[in-house]
Design a protein around this motif. Structure first.
Motif, short mmCIF file in Angstrom:
data_model
loop_
_atom_site.label_atom_id
_atom_site.label_comp_id
_atom_site.label_asym_id
_atom_site.label_seq_id
_atom_site.Cartn_x
_atom_site.Cartn_y
_atom_site.Cartn_z
N PRO A 273 2.83 -5.48 0.95
CA PRO A 273 2.90 -5.05 -0.54
C PRO A 273 2.10 -5.41 -1.39
CG PRO A 273 4.87 -5.67 0.51
CD PRO A 273 3.93 -6.01 1.59
N GLU A 274 1.22 -6.66 -1.02
CA GLU A 274 0.39 -7.32 -2.08
C GLU A 274 -0.87 -6.32 -2.04
OE1 GLU A 274 1.72 -8.72 0.73
OE2 GLU A 274 2.68 -10.61 -0.02
N ALA A 275 -1.05 -5.61 -1.15
CA ALA A 275 -2.32 -4.76 -1.26
C ALA A 275 -2.20 -3.58 -2.18
CB ALA A 275 -2.45 -4.08 0.13
N MET A 276 -0.91 -3.31 -2.95
CA MET A 276 -0.89 -2.18 -3.72
C MET A 276 -1.78 -2.18 -5.00
SD MET A 276 2.61 -0.07 -4.37
CE MET A 276 3.35 -0.89 -5.79
N ASP A 277 -1.74 -3.43 -5.63
CA ASP A 277 -2.62 -3.45 -6.85
C ASP A 277 -4.12 -3.01 -6.33
OD1 ASP A 277 -0.52 -4.26 -8.10
OD2 ASP A 277 -0.75 -6.29 -7.89
N ALA A 278 -4.59 -3.73 -5.24
CA ALA A 278 -5.91 -3.20 -4.71
C ALA A 278 -6.07 -1.89 -4.58
CB ALA A 278 -6.17 -4.03 -3.48
N LEU A 279 -4.99 -1.19 -4.04
CA LEU A 279 -5.11 0.37 -3.87
C LEU A 279 -5.22 1.05 -5.04
CD1 LEU A 279 -2.45 1.30 -1.20
CD2 LEU A 279 -4.59 1.63 -1.26
N ARG A 280 -4.56 0.51 -6.18
CA ARG A 280 -4.49 1.31 -7.58
C ARG A 280 -5.93 1.09 -7.88
NH1 ARG A 280 0.74 -0.44 -8.51
NH2 ARG A 280 2.04 1.31 -8.72
N ALA A 281 -6.48 -0.06 -7.93
CA ALA A 281 -7.87 -0.16 -8.46
C ALA A 281 -8.70 0.73 -7.81
CB ALA A 281 -8.23 -1.66 -8.11
N ALA A 282 -8.70 0.95 -6.14
CA ALA A 282 -9.41 1.52 -5.60
C ALA A 282 -9.63 3.08 -5.93
CB ALA A 282 -9.31 1.45 -4.13
N PHE A 283 -8.45 3.67 -6.52
CA PHE A 283 -8.29 4.99 -6.86
C PHE A 283 -8.61 4.98 -8.23
CE2 PHE A 283 -5.29 5.00 -3.11
CZ PHE A 283 -5.95 5.88 -2.35
N GLY A 284 -9.00 3.96 -8.81
CA GLY A 284 -9.73 4.22 -10.31
C GLY A 284 -8.74 4.72 -11.18
N PHE A 285 -7.38 4.06 -11.20
CA PHE A 285 -6.35 4.19 -12.27
C PHE A 285 -6.55 3.42 -13.41
CE2 PHE A 285 -3.94 5.39 -8.49
CZ PHE A 285 -3.80 6.85 -8.55
N THR A 286 -6.91 4.21 -14.44
CA THR A 286 -7.27 3.48 -15.58
C THR A 286 -5.99 3.63 -16.51
OG1 THR A 286 -8.17 5.52 -16.79
CG2 THR A 286 -9.68 4.17 -15.32
N ASN A 287 -5.94 2.76 -17.36
CA ASN A 287 -4.97 2.78 -18.51
C ASN A 287 -5.53 2.99 -19.74
OD1 ASN A 287 -2.60 2.09 -16.91
ND2 ASN A 287 -3.40 -0.27 -16.98
N ALA A 288 -6.57 3.75 -19.47
CA ALA A 288 -7.26 4.25 -20.83
C ALA A 288 -6.42 5.19 -21.57
CB ALA A 288 -8.57 4.92 -20.34
N PRO A 289 -6.55 5.50 -22.93
CA PRO A 289 -5.77 6.24 -23.71
C PRO A 289 -5.83 7.68 -23.34
CG PRO A 289 -7.25 5.01 -25.16
CD PRO A 289 -7.52 4.71 -23.74
N VAL A 290 -4.88 8.49 -23.36
CA VAL A 290 -4.80 9.65 -22.61
C VAL A 290 -6.14 10.66 -23.08
CG1 VAL A 290 -3.37 11.83 -22.56
CG2 VAL A 290 -2.48 9.75 -22.43
N HIS A 291 -6.29 10.65 -24.57
CA HIS A 291 -7.54 11.50 -24.96
C HIS A 291 -8.70 10.97 -24.44
CE1 HIS A 291 -7.58 8.09 -27.89
NE2 HIS A 291 -8.96 8.37 -27.96
N VAL A 292 -8.90 10.06 -23.93
CA VAL A 292 -10.21 9.59 -23.40
C VAL A 292 -10.13 10.19 -21.91
CG1 VAL A 292 -11.61 7.62 -22.45
CG2 VAL A 292 -10.33 7.41 -24.99
#
Lengths: 326, 546
Positions: A47-66
């Motif tokens: 389960p610890e790998a999930m944050d790394a997975l998120r990073a790998a898929f390039g999930f950003t918390n950028a604002p929606v308009h960006v």
């Protein structure tokens, strides 16, 4: 010409609207893709790998308009992004694996069904009350009431599994090398018969009935009476005067049908394991694969718009009145 | 008119569907369900959708654990040893192993693989750099793992890591997005002979280190988008090896050719639980959890939901791969046995009394309503949920089954926003991971925050002390004692309600290939999904001679 330009402007606006919806809708769905992907491992990944997975898929918390402008910019550059479900393959590559088969199978089936159905409709109206009109048309309408994946399953069971006349799955034999040869073409055709037939049988009746009904109305007009009176050969009256005028509603319907080819043959593809885009769409939705979903919707949307634009042009040619109003 | 009708196209096509003879030695396997193949053989990134058998036949690891024997098999390493302070683990590598391009496999490749995982956190699926401080090659055949703190369960993560050649991967720009179209590896099958959207074929590794193996010439994979299509091909004898769920397998598959068609569904899969959200009263009360558990008729449940392919879970919740760990005392707990009378008594004792209308009410007078959440379309779990809901209603609990689309279900589960939910559990070579994520307070996240497991949000300090001691224990006897104590803790606290262990699905057809694992020859799991057991299977199969 201004008419054409106005139509083009309308289609561009429609394209932009659908692209925007395409961006918004997947993001309204609950869940997030990294979790969905993680879930597929059902506990085989720490389960610890999930944050790394998120990073790998390039999930950003950028604002929606960006995110939105990044999305538009990438689209304009022809970059559909990287698929999550098929990570790290590019969306364009994933769609490419299926698009040619879907377009080939469903496209041919729809064109064939439209042409044959319209033609049968012309004949049925011309010989009103004949066997074509009184027996074939209702029979086809009856078949058309079945969903075509159901007909597909029936055909698969009868002609594939039971009688063994046709292959059970795939677009060509797996030991066949794709090549521009007669043998390969014959193999592809043999594999396409059942899935294509299930689409054709299910849609033929609709084309035939609508063509027949408009044709009957057209035949009653003064123009046609005049044509008869002038002593024109009956085939010329039937095809050049009556059919051409009666074809308009069918052509409009054809534009829409062509557009839905890409998504509509989804179930048929699944029944026959046909390597088209239909299964990709299901997979994309199931895995919350936004880029793949967006890529597929984009292809479908653009196909619908392009088909409708082509139909507009065709109507312009078929119907002089549209030119007069332009 | 007639003439026109003759123009109707007649589809006259050669209608012979005689199966073409199949090349000898080519094994057809059905593992992944796909409508079309995408070329990807990246073994490092688990989030990548790499084609099977990237991690179980192309790339190899140091040692291979198989639950069917409970053994670690030496593989690319022939031996391992812990240092006295248990902070260094040394593996001795096998001599004479080559990559499929003929270059030698050395300790440097192993160290490099782990360095890559350090540099790219996304590759570290097992989270090994949480407990490692360094990995170094001590000569060509020795690799040393230095631990930042003593953590014995880390062994399995290190031993099972697929290893990649340094001389190839050091030229790869981004190993996370690399699709590795032409793998160079140490495994039995490394050559991509055919790759098309409907079929791909893997040929033998010309430099494989086991002489005379693999005896199979090539593996061929056809794309089947659905279970039905895959099962049809299996029944027709088109597929030699599969890992599908097959309904009524004895009737539909085995009996078609009892001499050759084999199935083996050992209960090595993860245990399916009914998770109670222990942050929500009255589910925080162990009496209530045990009462709900006792209401369930598990015999009927496994019959209806699982076609009788499994057995009811016992009070340790362990699957059969942990049989050697099972503590008889912990397993004798009666709270997993169907006993309505006791269940009613427990609920009465917990203050959930039954009114004259037969409905149980909480202290404030509101009826006890419980929603059971499952994924819509996962038919086995939906059926299980229906049975559970019916059994709970017999106690006077207003239980309803609610199905969600997968994404929605999983989000609610992860955030702890549910009452009861059916889901899987985590596994590893020892029950350590399994219990850690059921019992340890270290795995509890607050409600509303996404958590990858421990969805029921339960922590028990006593169990955690035992689990922490297990992390530093090397003696097998002591490990067993600690784990027995953890199991008793589990049975006492009942943090989650075990339903049944999942079978690991595996079907084989010995008409063309022999050497399949089976209940009578359990050298590995038959399921091709069971990585890395497939390495053992792929190197043991041989074409039938005739």
């Amino acid at each position: 010409m201004p008419y054409v330009l106005r139509r083009l402007g309308f289609y561009l606006l429609a394209a932009w609207a659908s692209l925007t919806l395409n961006f918004v809708i997947p993001r309204l769905a609950p869940g997030d893709p990294a979790s969905a992907m993680f879930a597929r491992f059902e506990g085989r990944v720490a389960p610890e790998a999930m944050d790394a997975l998120r990073a790998a898929f390039g999930f950003t918390n950028a604002p929606v308009h960006v995110q939105y402008f990044t999305y538009l910019r990438h689209l304009l550059a022809g970059d559909l992004g990287i698929s999550y479900a098929y990570y790290p393959s590019r969306v364009s590559e994933v769609i490419g694996t299926g698009l040619v088969w879907t377009v080939g199978l469903a496209g041919c089936a729809v064109i064939f069904s439209f042409a044959l159905g319209s033609f049968l409709g012309v004949l049925a109206a011309w010989n009103r009350g004949g066997w074509l009109d009184s027996a074939v048309a209702p029979a086809l309408a009856f078949l058309g009431a079945f969903p075509y994946f159901w007909l597909a399953m029936l055909a698969l069971y009868l002609f594939g599994f039971g009688l063994g006349w046709f292959p059970l799955r795939h677009a060509y034999s797996h030991d066949m090398e794709p090549a521009l040869s007669f043998a390969f073409a014959a193999d592809v055709a043999r594999h396409a018969v059942l899935p294509a037939a299930s689409i054709v049988v299910a849609t033929l009746g609709g084309w035939m009935l609508s063509m027949r009904n408009t044709m009957v109305a057209t035949l009653g007009t003064d123009t046609l009476r005049l044509a008869h009176a002038k002593g024109l050969p009956s085939r010329q009256v039937m095809l050049r005067y009556a059919a051409r005028n009666a074809l308009l509603p069918n052509v409009t319907g054809f534009g829409m049908a062509l557009g839905f080819v890409l998504s509509g043959s989804l179930l048929t593809e699944i029944v026959f394991s046909y390597p088209g885009t239909g299964y990709l769409l299901i997979l994309a939705v199931r895995n919350q694969d936004y880029p793949l979903m967006q890529g597929l919707f984009l292809v479908i949307t653009l196909a619908v718009l392009a088909a409708n634009f082509a139909v507009d042009l065709l109507c312009l040619w078929l119907d002089p009145r549209t030119r007069a109003h332009a | 008119m007639r003439r026109v009708l003759w123009l109707l196209p007649l589809l006259v096509l050669a209608c012979n569907s005689e199966p073409r003879p199949r090349a000898p030695g080519v094994l057809f396997a059905s593992v992944e369900l796909r409508s079309a193949w995408v070329r990807n053989f990246n073994p490092l990134f688990t989030g990548a959708n790499a084609r099977w058998p990237t991690r179980a036949g192309i790339y190899e690891c140091l040692e291979v654990y198989t639950p069917s024997t409970g053994q670690w098999n030496p593989w690319l390493a022939t031996a391992h040893a812990w240092s006295d302070d248990r902070k260094t683990l040394r593996f001795t590598l096998r001599e004479g192993v080559q990559w499929s391009d003929g270059r030698p496999f050395t300790a440097d490749d192993v160290a490099y693989t782990f360095q890559l995982m350090k540099k790219h956190a996304a590759l570290d699926a097992g989270g090994v750099w949480r407990f490692l401080s360094d990995v170094s090659a001590e000569g060509p055949q020795t690799v040393a793992f230095h631990f930042s703190h003593v953590y014995i369960p880390g062994f399995s993560e290190l031993a099972h890591q697929p290893l990649v050649p340094r001389h190839i991967w050091e030229h790869v720009e981004d190993p996370v997005t690399f699709t590795n179209p032409d793998p160079v590896a140490t495994g039995p099958f490394t050559e991509v002979r055919v790759f098309r959207n409907q079929v791909y074929e893997l040929g033998r590794n010309p430099h494989y280190w086991q002489p005379g193996r693999p005896a199979v010439d090539a593996l061929r994979f056809l794309a089947f988008p659905t279970n039905d299509q895959a099962n049809l091909a299996l029944v027709e004898g088109e597929v030699d090896w599969a890992g599908n769920f097959v309904p009524a397998v004895d009737r539909t598959f085995v009996s078609k050719d009892p001499q050759h068609h084999g199935k083996w569904f050992p209960l090595f899969g993860s245990t399916v639980f009914l998770y109670p959200n222990t942050t929500r009263p009255p589910l925080d009360d162990v009496r209530v959890r045990k009462a709900l558990s006792m209401a369930i008729d598990r015999e009927r449940l496994v019959d209806i939901a699982m076609y009788g392919y499994t057995r009811p879970a016992d009070s340790t919740a362990l699957n059969d791969s942990y049989t050697a760990w099972r503590d008889p005392e912990a397993a004798s707990g009666t709270w997993v046995h169907h006993d309505e009378a006791t269940a009613n008594a427990l609920l009465d004792a917990a203050g959930l009394t039954k009114g004259p209308d037969g409905v149980r009410r909480k202290a404030d007078g509101t009826p006890l309503e419980l929603e059971i959440e499952v994924v819509g379309g996962w038919s086995d779990w939906v059926r299980a949920g229906q049975v559970v809901a019916r059994d709970l209603r017999k106690l006077g609990v207003q239980a309803h089954l609610k199905t969600y689309e997968f994404g929605a279900w999983y989000e609610r589960l992860q955030k702890g926003e549910f009452q009861l939910s059916i889901s899987w559990s985590l596994d590893g070579p020892t029950p350590y991971i399994f219990y850690k994520w059921l019992l340890s307070p270290r795995t509890v996240r607050p409600v509303g925050e996404v958590s990858a497991a421990n969805w029921h949000r339960f922590g028990d300090a006593e169990a955690d002390t035992l689990l922490s001691a297990f992390e530093t224990e090397t003696s097998p006897e002591k490990q067993r004692e600690l784990m027995a104590a953890v199991q008793r803790r589990f049975s006492e606290t009942a943090p989650a309600i075990p339903l049944f262990p999942n079978p690991s699905w595996g079907e084989s057809n010995s008409r063309r290939f022999t050497g399949w694992p089976s209940a009578s020859r359990p050298y590995a799991r038959l399921s091709p999904h069971a990585e890395p057991d497939s390495l053992l299977v792929l190197t043991s199969l041989a074409p039938r001679e005739n």
